[in-house]
Design a protein around this motif. Structure first.
Motif, PDB file in Angstrom:
ATOM      1  N   GLN A   1       0.854  -1.187   0.000  1.00 32.11           N
ATOM      2  CA  GLN A   1       0.000   0.000   0.000  1.00 32.11           C
ATOM      3  C   GLN A   1       0.894   1.242   0.000  1.00 32.11           C
ATOM      4  O   GLN A   1       1.855   1.335   0.758  1.00 32.11           O
ATOM      5  N   ALA A   2       0.597   2.179  -0.881  1.00 34.61           N
ATOM      6  CA  ALA A   2       1.396   3.400  -0.970  1.00 34.61           C
ATOM      7  C   ALA A   2       0.519   4.531  -1.503  1.00 34.61           C
ATOM      8  O   ALA A   2      -0.182   4.358  -2.499  1.00 34.61           O
ATOM      9  N   ARG A   3       0.564   5.648  -0.811  1.00 36.10           N
ATOM     10  CA  ARG A   3      -0.271   6.780  -1.178  1.00 36.10           C
ATOM     11  C   ARG A   3       0.028   7.229  -2.610  1.00 36.10           C
ATOM     12  O   ARG A   3       1.178   7.418  -2.989  1.00 36.10           O
ATOM     13  N   GLY A   4      -1.017   7.377  -3.394  1.00 39.37           N
ATOM     14  CA  GLY A   4      -0.874   7.818  -4.770  1.00 39.37           C
ATOM     15  C   GLY A   4      -0.437   6.741  -5.729  1.00 39.37           C
ATOM     16  O   GLY A   4      -0.343   6.980  -6.936  1.00 39.37           O
ATOM     17  N   ILE A   5      -0.167   5.546  -5.207  1.00 41.49           N
ATOM     18  CA  ILE A   5       0.281   4.447  -6.068  1.00 41.49           C
ATOM     19  C   ILE A   5      -0.667   3.253  -5.982  1.00 41.49           C
ATOM     20  O   ILE A   5      -1.133   2.745  -6.995  1.00 41.49           O
ATOM     21  N   ARG A   6      -0.971   2.819  -4.751  1.00 38.75           N
ATOM     22  CA  ARG A   6      -1.790   1.632  -4.565  1.00 38.75           C
ATOM     23  C   ARG A   6      -2.587   1.781  -3.279  1.00 38.75           C
ATOM     24  O   ARG A   6      -2.010   2.042  -2.220  1.00 38.75           O
ATOM     25  N   GLU A   7      -3.894   1.610  -3.362  1.00 40.91           N
ATOM     26  CA  GLU A   7      -4.755   1.840  -2.208  1.00 40.91           C
ATOM     27  C   GLU A   7      -4.554   0.807  -1.110  1.00 40.91           C
ATOM     28  O   GLU A   7      -4.679   1.108   0.069  1.00 40.91           O
ATOM     29  N   GLU A   8      -4.261  -0.433  -1.486  1.00 36.86           N
ATOM     30  CA  GLU A   8      -3.999  -1.459  -0.493  1.00 36.86           C
ATOM     31  C   GLU A   8      -3.001  -2.467  -1.035  1.00 36.86           C
ATOM     32  O   GLU A   8      -2.853  -2.638  -2.249  1.00 36.86           O
ATOM     33  N   ALA A   9      -2.310  -3.147  -0.125  1.00 39.01           N
ATOM     34  CA  ALA A   9      -1.353  -4.171  -0.524  1.00 39.01           C
ATOM     35  C   ALA A   9      -2.087  -5.374  -1.095  1.00 39.01           C
ATOM     36  O   ALA A   9      -3.256  -5.620  -0.788  1.00 39.01           O
ATOM     37  N   VAL A  10      -1.391  -6.137  -1.940  1.00 40.66           N
ATOM     38  CA  VAL A  10      -2.009  -7.321  -2.531  1.00 40.66           C
ATOM     39  C   VAL A  10      -1.782  -8.549  -1.658  1.00 40.66           C
ATOM     40  O   VAL A  10      -2.123  -9.660  -2.052  1.00 40.66           O
ATOM     41  N   PHE A  11      -1.196  -8.352  -0.479  1.00 43.01           N
ATOM     42  CA  PHE A  11      -0.898  -9.478   0.405  1.00 43.01           C
ATOM     43  C   PHE A  11      -0.994  -9.033   1.859  1.00 43.01           C
ATOM     44  O   PHE A  11      -1.006  -7.843   2.174  1.00 43.01           O
ATOM     45  N   ASP A  12      -1.066 -10.020   2.755  1.00 39.25           N
ATOM     46  CA  ASP A  12      -1.026  -9.766   4.195  1.00 39.25           C
ATOM     47  C   ASP A  12       0.302 -10.197   4.803  1.00 39.25           C
ATOM     48  O   ASP A  12       0.766  -9.624   5.785  1.00 39.25           O
ATOM     49  N   ASP A  13       0.908 -11.226   4.225  1.00 35.63           N
ATOM     50  CA  ASP A  13       2.167 -11.772   4.742  1.00 35.63           C
ATOM     51  C   ASP A  13       3.157 -11.850   3.592  1.00 35.63           C
ATOM     52  O   ASP A  13       2.819 -12.295   2.486  1.00 35.63           O
ATOM     53  N   LEU A  14       4.401 -11.412   3.857  1.00 34.07           N
ATOM     54  CA  LEU A  14       5.416 -11.344   2.804  1.00 34.07           C
ATOM     55  C   LEU A  14       6.654 -12.150   3.198  1.00 34.07           C
ATOM     56  O   LEU A  14       7.587 -11.625   3.797  1.00 34.07           O
ATOM     57  N   PRO A  15       6.707 -13.454   2.878  1.00 28.21           N
ATOM     58  CA  PRO A  15       7.938 -14.213   3.113  1.00 28.21           C
ATOM     59  C   PRO A  15       8.966 -13.928   2.016  1.00 28.21           C
ATOM     60  O   PRO A  15       8.621 -13.864   0.835  1.00 28.21           O
ATOM     61  N   LEU A  16      10.212 -13.760   2.425  1.00 30.59           N
ATOM     62  CA  LEU A  16      11.318 -13.567   1.489  1.00 30.59           C
ATOM     63  C   LEU A  16      12.191 -14.810   1.507  1.00 30.59           C
ATOM     64  O   LEU A  16      12.539 -15.312   2.577  1.00 30.59           O
ATOM     65  N   ALA A  17      12.565 -15.289   0.316  1.00 30.79           N
ATOM     66  CA  ALA A  17      13.468 -16.432   0.207  1.00 30.79           C
ATOM     67  C   ALA A  17      14.794 -15.957  -0.366  1.00 30.79           C
ATOM     68  O   ALA A  17      14.838 -15.405  -1.467  1.00 30.79           O
ATOM     69  N   LEU A  18      15.859 -16.146   0.391  1.00 29.38           N
ATOM     70  CA  LEU A  18      17.191 -15.720  -0.006  1.00 29.38           C
ATOM     71  C   LEU A  18      17.949 -16.930  -0.552  1.00 29.38           C
ATOM     72  O   LEU A  18      18.324 -17.839   0.210  1.00 29.38           O
ATOM     73  N   TYR A  19      18.159 -16.961  -1.856  1.00 26.04           N
ATOM     74  CA  TYR A  19      18.873 -18.067  -2.500  1.00 26.04           C
ATOM     75  C   TYR A  19      20.361 -17.743  -2.474  1.00 26.04           C
ATOM     76  O   TYR A  19      20.814 -16.781  -3.075  1.00 26.04           O
ATOM     77  N   THR A  20      21.130 -18.536  -1.742  1.00 27.88           N
ATOM     78  CA  THR A  20      22.541 -18.256  -1.509  1.00 27.88           C
ATOM     79  C   THR A  20      23.377 -19.504  -1.795  1.00 27.88           C
ATOM     80  O   THR A  20      22.833 -20.614  -1.899  1.00 27.88           O
ATOM     81  N   PRO A  21      24.709 -19.353  -1.903  1.00 22.70           N
ATOM     82  CA  PRO A  21      25.556 -20.532  -2.094  1.00 22.70           C
ATOM     83  C   PRO A  21      25.511 -21.520  -0.929  1.00 22.70           C
ATOM     84  O   PRO A  21      25.916 -22.666  -1.080  1.00 22.70           O
ATOM     85  N   LYS A  22      25.050 -21.081   0.239  1.00 20.10           N
ATOM     86  CA  LYS A  22      24.905 -21.988   1.378  1.00 20.10           C
ATOM     87  C   LYS A  22      23.586 -22.736   1.333  1.00 20.10           C
ATOM     88  O   LYS A  22      23.509 -23.904   1.698  1.00 20.10           O
ATOM     89  N   GLY A  23      22.545 -22.050   0.937  1.00 19.04           N
ATOM     90  CA  GLY A  23      21.224 -22.631   0.949  1.00 19.04           C
ATOM     91  C   GLY A  23      20.173 -21.549   0.845  1.00 19.04           C
ATOM     92  O   GLY A  23      20.464 -20.409   0.491  1.00 19.04           O
ATOM     93  N   ILE A  24      18.953 -21.905   1.178  1.00 18.14           N
ATOM     94  CA  ILE A  24      17.824 -20.979   1.056  1.00 18.14           C
ATOM     95  C   ILE A  24      17.364 -20.576   2.452  1.00 18.14           C
ATOM     96  O   ILE A  24      16.954 -21.425   3.257  1.00 18.14           O
ATOM     97  N   TYR A  25      17.446 -19.281   2.739  1.00 24.50           N
ATOM     98  CA  TYR A  25      16.952 -18.712   3.992  1.00 24.50           C
ATOM     99  C   TYR A  25      15.566 -18.139   3.746  1.00 24.50           C
ATOM    100  O   TYR A  25      15.336 -17.469   2.729  1.00 24.50           O
ATOM    101  N   VAL A  26      14.655 -18.384   4.670  1.00 25.56           N
ATOM    102  CA  VAL A  26      13.289 -17.857   4.548  1.00 25.56           C
ATOM    103  C   VAL A  26      13.009 -16.931   5.725  1.00 25.56           C
ATOM    104  O   VAL A  26      13.191 -17.321   6.887  1.00 25.56           O
ATOM    105  N   TYR A  27      12.588 -15.716   5.401  1.00 25.47           N
ATOM    106  CA  TYR A  27      12.263 -14.704   6.413  1.00 25.47           C
ATOM    107  C   TYR A  27      10.846 -14.191   6.203  1.00 25.47           C
ATOM    108  O   TYR A  27      10.347 -14.166   5.072  1.00 25.47           O
TER     109      TYR A  27
END
Length: 425
Positions: A336-362
């Motif tokens: 959600q951002a004023r003048g751009i989008r009235e509401e977010a398209v999600f409630d929860d935002l998991p991020l997956a970090l693909y790295t040479p060690k493995g995949i971290y999820v936050y």
């Protein structure tokens, strides 16, 4: 740290068994052997999952990746391969015009007035006074339409006849298992507008084979024939074992980023295919972490967990040559951002970090590293940028610094899970 680990052992032994204990032991020993992590505790609640649990996902290979398996340039990511092909076409252009002077493009400015970086130039080089732009693509399998296609993205043609064109000549490099074909495009054939996105991201050039044709060689013949009978002109062809190409490819092989990911699961997939696989993996983890919730498909986001709309974003730890640092950039974050989008398209935002060690999820707090994306923000969404220290070339040290930012108590991000993709180092 040791006391916390032993307390975890006592809690886990009666109920979870040796597998979970082994996972905790690996993480604890890994951290105790790292002096730079002393005094910093890992998040208490995150889970370590065996990669064997996601074997089907991690072993997945697209038709395209199988088609190019083992061929020169196939192991490089799209950006590195595109840079190599542009360098090749530039040299071929010089050979085709031996009396001309080839010079670097003039920087200029973006629409927001910021000086253009090398990757944002509206054309690639000057041949005398001719502004030459180069676009590259590989023949790929389009699962939705069951045919092979070539697609050249972000071709910023003049959409306003009164405005000056961004370039004068468009050269195409088509990377195929047979070799590399070079064409001069007629600025008309195969053009596909991208709706309201066209003014920002440009058009695409799409050439397809017959529907249902599963043999890449036969499909390529059809695509080449379409290009040859159009207003486009075939200029040159380079075998994949060409000395000039292999020399350029060797520079890409020397890149520390390519070496870091060599042989890693999913590393030979395109960014989109890898992102789709990682989203499936995170969805599976999300189901385990919320056993009492139903996880279903959804329109407008990646999945629904209970009543929450979940949108998963993934990014690869990449080396930014210009800035001389390692970084993650997550695209298309539609908050959600004023003048751009009235509401977010999600409630929860998991991020997956693909790295040479493995995949971290936050779980992201929708604040850390969030930034606009210029004129693309309204259409594509914001970006999340998380950087390692400037000038630090060792990806391990840079990754530790990035994880420290995400784990810091000054933000609301939460580490949820880790999937090691190789033995911990």
């Amino acid at each position: 740290m040791v006391q916390r680990f032993m307390a975890g052992v006592r809690r886990l032994l009666p109920s979870r068994g040796l597998l979970v204990l082994a996972a905790w032991l690996l993480v604890a020993l890994h951290c105790l052997g790292r002096p730079e992590l002393e005094g910093r505790s890992l998040p208490a609640a995150f889970r370590v999952f065996s990669p064997a649990r996601f074997k089907e996902i991690l072993d997945y290979r697209t038709v395209t990746s199988r088609t190019y398996q083992g061929l020169p340039l196939a192991h490089l990511n799209e950006k590195v391969r595109g840079s190599i092909l542009e360098s090749l076409v530039r040299r071929l252009d010089q050979q085709l015009h031996p009396g001309s002077v080839i010079r670097d493009a003039v920087d200029g400015q973006c629409v927001n007035g910021v000086r253009r970086g090398r990757s944002r130039l509206s054309y690639g080089w000057l041949r005398d006074d001719v502004r030459v732009q180069c676009k590259s693509s590989q023949i790929t399998w389009n699962k939705s339409h069951a045919h092979f296609i070539v697609c050249f993205h972000e071709v910023k043609l003049n959409v306003d006849e009164e405005a000056p064109a961004a370039f004068d000549e468009l050269l195409l490099a088509l990377y195929t298992p047979r070799g590399i074909f070079m064409f001069r495009h007629d600025l008309k054939f195969g053009l596909s507008r991208m709706g309201i996105n066209t003014a920002v991201t440009g058009s695409s050039i799409v050439v397809s084979s017959r529907s249902g044709e599963t043999n890449w060689s036969t499909a390529l013949d059809v695509i080449l024939q379409k290009l040859d009978v159009s207003g486009c002109e075939r200029l040159d062809f380079v075998n994949l074992d060409d000395k000039m190409l292999l020399k350029l490819a060797h520079v890409g092989d020397d890149c520390s980023m390519q070496q870091a990911y060599l042989g890693l699961p999913l590393s030979d997939l395109s960014s989109k295919a890898r992102g789709d696989c990682i989203a499936r993996l995170v969805r599976s983890i999300d189901s385990v972490l919320h056993p009492s919730c139903t996880v279903d498909d959804a329109a407008g986001c990646d999945w629904i967990r209970g009543q929450d709309r979940v949108e998963c974003k993934s990014s690869q730890l990449c080396w930014a040559k210009t800035q001389r640092l390692w970084r993650f950039i997550f695209h298309g974050v539609k908050i959600q951002a004023r003048g751009i989008r009235e509401e977010a398209v999600f409630d929860d935002l998991p991020l997956a970090l693909y790295t040479p060690k493995g995949i971290y999820v936050y779980r992201h707090d929708q604040g850390l590293g969030l930034a606009t994306h210029g004129v693309r923000t309204q259409i594509e969404g914001h970006v999340i940028q998380i950087y390692g220290p400037s000038g630090v070339e060792d990806w391990r040290s840079a990754l530790d610094a990035v994880l420290a930012k995400l784990d810091a108590g000054t933000n609301g991000c939460q580490r949820l899970a880790f999937v090691p993709l190789r033995r911990m180092m």
